[in-house]
Design an enzyme around this catalytic site. Structure first.
Site, PDB file in Angstrom:
ATOM      1  N   ASP A  99       4.150  23.551   0.366  1.00  0.00           N
ATOM      2  CA  ASP A  99       4.016  22.485   1.351  1.00  0.00           C
ATOM      3  C   ASP A  99       3.663  23.073   2.714  1.00  0.00           C
ATOM      4  O   ASP A  99       4.481  23.742   3.335  1.00  0.00           O
ATOM      5  CB  ASP A  99       5.333  21.721   1.437  1.00  0.00           C
ATOM      6  CG  ASP A  99       5.257  20.524   2.350  1.00  0.00           C
ATOM      7  OD1 ASP A  99       4.178  20.265   2.894  1.00  0.00           O
ATOM      8  OD2 ASP A  99       6.278  19.854   2.524  1.00  0.00           O
ATOM      9  N   ASP A 315      -4.555  16.377   6.728  1.00  0.00           N
ATOM     10  CA  ASP A 315      -3.564  16.633   5.682  1.00  0.00           C
ATOM     11  C   ASP A 315      -4.234  16.725   4.316  1.00  0.00           C
ATOM     12  O   ASP A 315      -4.488  15.720   3.661  1.00  0.00           O
ATOM     13  CB  ASP A 315      -2.517  15.517   5.677  1.00  0.00           C
ATOM     14  CG  ASP A 315      -1.468  15.720   4.583  1.00  0.00           C
ATOM     15  OD1 ASP A 315      -1.259  16.880   4.180  1.00  0.00           O
ATOM     16  OD2 ASP A 315      -0.881  14.727   4.141  1.00  0.00           O
TER      17      ASP A 315
END
Length: 490
Positions: A99, A315
């Site tokens: 992540d 993102d």
């Protein structure tokens, strides 16, 4: 996360290790090789979008914590990537989500309560036991790492008190535990397409209790590997130890699947950049205008402001791209104005689809996002329109989504995901607080520099989906398969 395909990648790390040089490799794998693979598997559009929703809930919600964690209390969901990494001496392999938005690295520990015991991803879960590792050390609240993490220390700290953590995510799931210091193992590149073994000592969370989605078998993994900007993240610790430059890049192949994910300095191709907005937990940038075809959308100026739950986020972990309603509606109208006779259908109560014969690149407009310092992100029709097979019919569906329909907290946020970023080399330069991209053939190679030696290595793309036995489940995941170090470098 949405109605979009996912990638098989290779992660390349440029390490600065005394008397050792090279780049480290983590091979990346995903379930769907390309948009075509997703279509032919007849995956539900709702499944993909639901995954985006869970991720956005974590991105856009305040994190409820007992104490602030690492200057960034807003970790994002990492359901798209996972890696097999080695931890401890002797080494054991653990599957962890990767992540780039989260700021701690944690794995489920031996005393964990309510940790999942099985996973529908076809992997065997295991619990980390610090007592079984000769190199493991518990982190107390008086140690520098803990003091820095909690901005000066924990009230009432005593010399034998462990440095604990607790994170509650926006979707209600949580992780509780304490910090441990141990050896993490990986491969490093010693030349063009050649690797050797390497390791680093990293402080990470030992998860003693999980709840919510983190405690279920659906998509369960052994932990989470944070690559965010705070000092507690994996990339920050590696950079502080002189192992890497605090930079990473990805190139996602939207045609063939696969690509490259690189940690270190990319020297070719050259990439133009725009500044990251300072003091933001995510990769926020200053968007100035949006152009559809040759017309600039007339939008309220406050749409582009960055603030509480506002602004533009880059993102790559999000499959689709999300726009506030005030942006979404005029953008969709501008797109459809190029084909006024289309018969629109709503699929699964959320996707606008239509029949179209011919090249979408010829029939629909380019969309250009213009950022600070004259950096432009061009999104082609074949990127924002995707083919979908339903009721024995092939249709085209619009990938742009209304962020106001996602959640109340995210209704004013522009979130540009894989839909906009495919077939581009995207470089995140945390050393200079900038981000940039260039259109690129992601099935080719890039050049990376080892800062210690000055050597430059060719790094090629990879697609290892046919070699993996982990193509199972319904979550939209990248699978990272890492060759682990067998003997430790002490």
């Amino acid at each position: 996360m949405g109605s979009r395909w996912i990638w098989n990648l290779t992660i390349i790390l440029v390490f600065l290790v005394q008397n050792v040089y090279g780049t480290g490799v983590i091979r990346v794998h995903n379930k769907f090789r390309s948009r075509r693979d997703m279509i032919h598997n007849n995956r539900s559009l709702s499944d993909f979008k639901a995954h985006d929703y869970r991720r956005h809930f974590r991105i856009l919600s305040q994190v409820d914590v007992d104490l602030p964690i690492g200057g960034n209390g807003d970790p994002t969901d990492a359901g798209l990537y996972f890696a097999s990494i080695g931890i401890g001496n002797p080494s054991n392999d653990y599957y962890v989500q990767v992540d780039t938005g989260s700021d701690i690295f944690w794995v489920n520990c031996i005393e964990c309560k309510k940790c999942p015991t099985e996973s529908n991803l076809g992997i065997k879960l295991k619990l980390y036991n610090p007592k079984a590792s000769l190199s493991a050390k518990l982190v107390t609240c008086k140690q520098d790492f803990c003091s820095a993490t909690y901005d000066g220390g924990i009230p009432g700290c005593t010399s034998d008190m462990l440095c604990e953590y607790r994170v509650v995510y926006g979707d209600g799931s949580s992780t509780d535990g304490y910090f441990v210091n141990d050896i993490v193992q990986y491969n490093q590149v010693s030349g063009n397409l050649a690797t050797t073994s390497a390791n680093a000592t990293v402080t990470f969370g030992c998860g003693a209790k999980q709840s919510g989605d983190l405690g279920t078998s659906t998509g369960a993994l052994d932990g989470l590997l944070g690559f965010g900007q705070a000092n507690t993240s994996m990339i920050s610790q590696l950079a502080a130890a002189g192992k890497v430059k605090k930079m990473f890049a990805h190139c996602l192949d939207g045609i063939r699947g696969g690509g490259i994910f690189a940690i270190g300095q990319v020297v070719q191709p050259k990439v133009k950049t725009t500044p990251l907005v300072p003091n933001q937990p995510h990769y926020n940038v200053n968007l100035k205008s949006i152009e559809v075809g040759k017309a600039t959308l007339q939008l309220p100026t406050d749409v582009f402001e960055t603030g509480d739950r506002r602004g533009t986020i880059i993102d790559s972990g999000t499959t689709l791209s999300y726009l506030p309603e005030v942006v979404y509606e005029p953008l969709i109208l501008a797109i459809l104005s190029h084909q006024s006779d289309l018969k629109l259908q709503t699929i699964e109560n959320q996707f606008t689809c239509f029949d179209y014969i011919g090249s979408v690149d010829d029939g629909f407009p380019l969309i250009k996002f213009h950022f600070e310092d004259s950096l432009t992100l061009t999104v082609y029709p074949h990127d924002y329109l995707f083919s979908y097979h339903v009721s024995n019919e092939d249709m085209w569906c619009i990938g742009w989504q209304n962020s106001g329909m996602q959640s109340k907290d995210g209704k004013d946020t522009i979130l540009l995901g894989d839909l906009a970023l495919s077939d581009k080399l995207v470089v995140y330069d945390l050393e200079n607080q900038s981000i940039g991209w260039i259109e690129y053939n992601c099935s080719s190679s890039i050049k990376m520099k080892d800062e210690q030696t000055g050597r430059i290595y060719d790094v090629a793309s990879h697609d290892i989906s046919s070699a993996s036995s982990l193509i199972v489940g319904r979550l939209l995941l990248f699978f990272l398969l890492t060759a682990m170090l067998q003997s430790l470098i002490q």
